[in-house]
Design a protein around this motif. Structure first.
Motif, PDB file in Angstrom:
ATOM      1  N   GLU A 138       0.815  -1.202   0.000  1.00 58.84           N
ATOM      2  CA  GLU A 138       0.000   0.000   0.000  1.00 58.84           C
ATOM      3  C   GLU A 138       0.854   1.260   0.000  1.00 58.84           C
ATOM      4  O   GLU A 138       0.530   2.238  -0.685  1.00 58.84           O
ATOM      5  CB  GLU A 138      -0.939   0.002   1.209  1.00 58.84           C
ATOM      6  CG  GLU A 138      -2.059  -1.039   1.116  1.00 58.84           C
ATOM      7  CD  GLU A 138      -3.026  -0.944   2.278  1.00 58.84           C
ATOM      8  OE1 GLU A 138      -2.824  -0.051   3.133  1.00 58.84           O
ATOM      9  OE2 GLU A 138      -3.968  -1.747   2.333  1.00 58.84           O
ATOM     10  N   ASP A 141       2.265   1.649  -3.488  1.00 56.74           N
ATOM     11  CA  ASP A 141       1.210   2.040  -4.417  1.00 56.74           C
ATOM     12  C   ASP A 141       0.846   3.514  -4.242  1.00 56.74           C
ATOM     13  O   ASP A 141       0.519   4.208  -5.205  1.00 56.74           O
ATOM     14  CB  ASP A 141      -0.035   1.181  -4.217  1.00 56.74           C
ATOM     15  CG  ASP A 141       0.118  -0.205  -4.837  1.00 56.74           C
ATOM     16  OD1 ASP A 141       0.978  -0.351  -5.733  1.00 56.74           O
ATOM     17  OD2 ASP A 141      -0.619  -1.121  -4.434  1.00 56.74           O
ATOM     18  N   ALA A 142       0.902   3.994  -3.006  1.00 57.45           N
ATOM     19  CA  ALA A 142       0.589   5.396  -2.738  1.00 57.45           C
ATOM     20  C   ALA A 142       1.608   6.317  -3.415  1.00 57.45           C
ATOM     21  O   ALA A 142       1.258   7.384  -3.924  1.00 57.45           O
ATOM     22  CB  ALA A 142       0.558   5.647  -1.239  1.00 57.45           C
ATOM     23  N   VAL A 144       3.330   5.568  -6.164  1.00 57.35           N
ATOM     24  CA  VAL A 144       3.059   5.506  -7.605  1.00 57.35           C
ATOM     25  C   VAL A 144       1.836   6.355  -7.950  1.00 57.35           C
ATOM     26  O   VAL A 144       1.854   7.124  -8.914  1.00 57.35           O
ATOM     27  CB  VAL A 144       2.840   4.043  -8.051  1.00 57.35           C
ATOM     28  CG1 VAL A 144       2.471   3.991  -9.535  1.00 57.35           C
ATOM     29  CG2 VAL A 144       4.089   3.213  -7.786  1.00 57.35           C
ATOM     30  N   ALA A 145       0.792   6.250  -7.147  1.00 57.95           N
ATOM     31  CA  ALA A 145      -0.441   6.995  -7.405  1.00 57.95           C
ATOM     32  C   ALA A 145      -0.238   8.496  -7.244  1.00 57.95           C
ATOM     33  O   ALA A 145      -0.907   9.301  -7.904  1.00 57.95           O
ATOM     34  CB  ALA A 145      -1.546   6.514  -6.458  1.00 57.95           C
ATOM     35  N   GLY A 146       0.698   8.874  -6.390  1.00 60.49           N
ATOM     36  CA  GLY A 146       0.932  10.290  -6.141  1.00 60.49           C
ATOM     37  C   GLY A 146       1.850  10.963  -7.148  1.00 60.49           C
ATOM     38  O   GLY A 146       2.066  12.174  -7.086  1.00 60.49           O
ATOM     39  N   TYR A 147       2.405  10.197  -8.055  1.00 61.98           N
ATOM     40  CA  TYR A 147       3.307  10.725  -9.085  1.00 61.98           C
ATOM     41  C   TYR A 147       2.480  11.499 -10.114  1.00 61.98           C
ATOM     42  O   TYR A 147       1.807  10.923 -10.957  1.00 61.98           O
ATOM     43  CB  TYR A 147       4.054   9.560  -9.730  1.00 61.98           C
ATOM     44  CG  TYR A 147       5.106   9.891 -10.757  1.00 61.98           C
ATOM     45  CD1 TYR A 147       5.416  11.200 -11.131  1.00 61.98           C
ATOM     46  CD2 TYR A 147       5.813   8.860 -11.381  1.00 61.98           C
ATOM     47  CE1 TYR A 147       6.381  11.479 -12.085  1.00 61.98           C
ATOM     48  CE2 TYR A 147       6.794   9.117 -12.333  1.00 61.98           C
ATOM     49  CZ  TYR A 147       7.060  10.435 -12.685  1.00 61.98           C
ATOM     50  OH  TYR A 147       8.024  10.699 -13.630  1.00 61.98           O
ATOM     51  N   GLU A 148       2.526  12.810 -10.054  1.00 62.91           N
ATOM     52  CA  GLU A 148       1.747  13.647 -10.967  1.00 62.91           C
ATOM     53  C   GLU A 148       2.370  13.663 -12.357  1.00 62.91           C
ATOM     54  O   GLU A 148       3.590  13.644 -12.507  1.00 62.91           O
ATOM     55  CB  GLU A 148       1.639  15.075 -10.412  1.00 62.91           C
ATOM     56  CG  GLU A 148       0.866  15.163  -9.111  1.00 62.91           C
ATOM     57  CD  GLU A 148       0.629  16.599  -8.675  1.00 62.91           C
ATOM     58  OE1 GLU A 148       1.018  17.520  -9.432  1.00 62.91           O
ATOM     59  OE2 GLU A 148       0.057  16.798  -7.587  1.00 62.91           O
ATOM     60  N   THR A 152       2.745   6.360 -18.624  1.00 63.75           N
ATOM     61  CA  THR A 152       1.869   5.187 -18.642  1.00 63.75           C
ATOM     62  C   THR A 152       2.673   3.969 -18.200  1.00 63.75           C
ATOM     63  O   THR A 152       3.834   3.814 -18.570  1.00 63.75           O
ATOM     64  CB  THR A 152       1.332   4.945 -20.066  1.00 63.75           C
ATOM     65  OG1 THR A 152       0.571   6.088 -20.475  1.00 63.75           O
ATOM     66  CG2 THR A 152       0.457   3.694 -20.122  1.00 63.75           C
ATOM     67  N   TYR A 184       8.548  -3.833  -6.793  1.00 67.75           N
ATOM     68  CA  TYR A 184       8.516  -2.386  -6.592  1.00 67.75           C
ATOM     69  C   TYR A 184       9.880  -1.752  -6.803  1.00 67.75           C
ATOM     70  O   TYR A 184       9.978  -0.616  -7.285  1.00 67.75           O
ATOM     71  CB  TYR A 184       7.967  -2.055  -5.198  1.00 67.75           C
ATOM     72  CG  TYR A 184       6.462  -2.175  -5.135  1.00 67.75           C
ATOM     73  CD1 TYR A 184       5.651  -1.233  -5.755  1.00 67.75           C
ATOM     74  CD2 TYR A 184       5.864  -3.249  -4.490  1.00 67.75           C
ATOM     75  CE1 TYR A 184       4.272  -1.349  -5.723  1.00 67.75           C
ATOM     76  CE2 TYR A 184       4.487  -3.387  -4.451  1.00 67.75           C
ATOM     77  CZ  TYR A 184       3.689  -2.426  -5.067  1.00 67.75           C
ATOM     78  OH  TYR A 184       2.329  -2.549  -5.047  1.00 67.75           O
TER      79      TYR A 184
END
Length: 279
Positions: A138, A141-142, A144-148, A152, A184
């Motif tokens: 988690e 993943d946070a 990766v998700a936060g990478y503005e 792709t 990761y």
């Protein structure tokens, strides 16, 4: 014989580990946090993170000889300290800016710190060894998700890579990796590459065409590998990865050619990880 520069001393320590067939920044991160100053609590950054990882102490806290004394304690006799660096800004005596003020330039300086475990009678709180409530997947993943404005990520490739021309990170399917930590680590390596895209940090070692094994290739791989290590630390992951001989030789080639390369790569890697983390 000329006296070795500070850059050469630091680079020599890194090369010595690489020539043993190990990658010093791949050592497991401390269970109790990243290396930090015992007095200020401030985490070390960049090249200092690598140097203190090499010291391989379980306790992540470090302090100078004077700080130990100021805390009412002392460094145990025979203890070997670890050199860390800082940049001191110096004013030029001959060059000036367009406004007529002296130009400033950074000079790399060395100083020595000791691990708390090498000291005695320190007036410090005991290290909290309570296991951190972390969920590695988690937390990663946070990140990766936060990478503005991220590239792709394609999870159907036969190999891991980043292609600047399409701005796509290609990854093998998750179930093909031997464990999640390695997955990761690999993803963060490719994402670190992606920060060099011209739409992001526009890093020359990525945007310039380079053949496998070339100096430019080696420099960019160093940046990506160090950037991945910094991101793994931020996620609380502790992988143990053995790098291929080709990677090791590429890094050694660069480091032997330029004593400042490891400091420069660590600085670029910090910018890459900071960009992904949004700090």
């Amino acid at each position: 014989m000329e006296k070795a520069t500070n850059y050469e001393r630091i680079t020599g320590e890194i090369i010595a580990e690489l020539e043993k067939g190990t990658v010093p920044w791949d050592k497991p991160w401390s269970t109790f946090g990243a290396p930090r100053n015992a007095v200020s609590g401030k985490a070390y950054r960049g090249i200092n993170t690598l140097l203190l990882t090499l010291a391989n102490h379980a306790d992540p806290r470090y302090l100078t000889f004077k700080q130990a004394k100021d805390l009412g304690g002392f460094v145990r006799k025979g203890s070997r300290g670890q050199r860390v660096v800082y940049f001191k800004m110096l004013e030029s005596k001959t060059e000036t800016t367009s406004k007529g003020t002296p130009k400033s330039f950074p000079m790399l300086k060395l100083y020595t710190v000791f691990n708390v475990s090498q000291c005695a009678e320190l007036d410090l709180a005991e290290l909290d060894t309570t296991p951190r409530p972390v969920t590695p997947i988690e937390s990663a993943d946070a990140i990766v998700a936060g990478y503005e404005n991220a590239p792709t990520i394609d999870w159907i490739s036969a190999q891991a890579s980043y292609r600047p021309s399409t701005d796509i990170v290609s990854m093998p399917r998750p179930e093909l990796f031997q464990n999640d930590a390695v997955r990761y680590a690999t993803l963060f390596h490719e994402l670190a590459h992606s920060t060099g895209h011209e739409s992001r940090l526009n890093r020359a070692t990525l945007t310039k065409t380079a053949k496998f094994g070339s100096e430019t290739y080696g420099r960019e791989e160093l940046v990506a590998e160090l950037g991945a290590a910094f991101l793994l630390g931020a996620a609380g992951l502790e992988p143990e990865i053995t790098r291929s001989a080709s990677y090791l030789q590429a890094w050694i080639k660069v480091l032997k050619a330029d004593a400042k390369a490891i400091v420069s790569a660590a600085s670029a890697a910090q910018k890459a990880s900071d960009h992904i983390l949004g700090v």
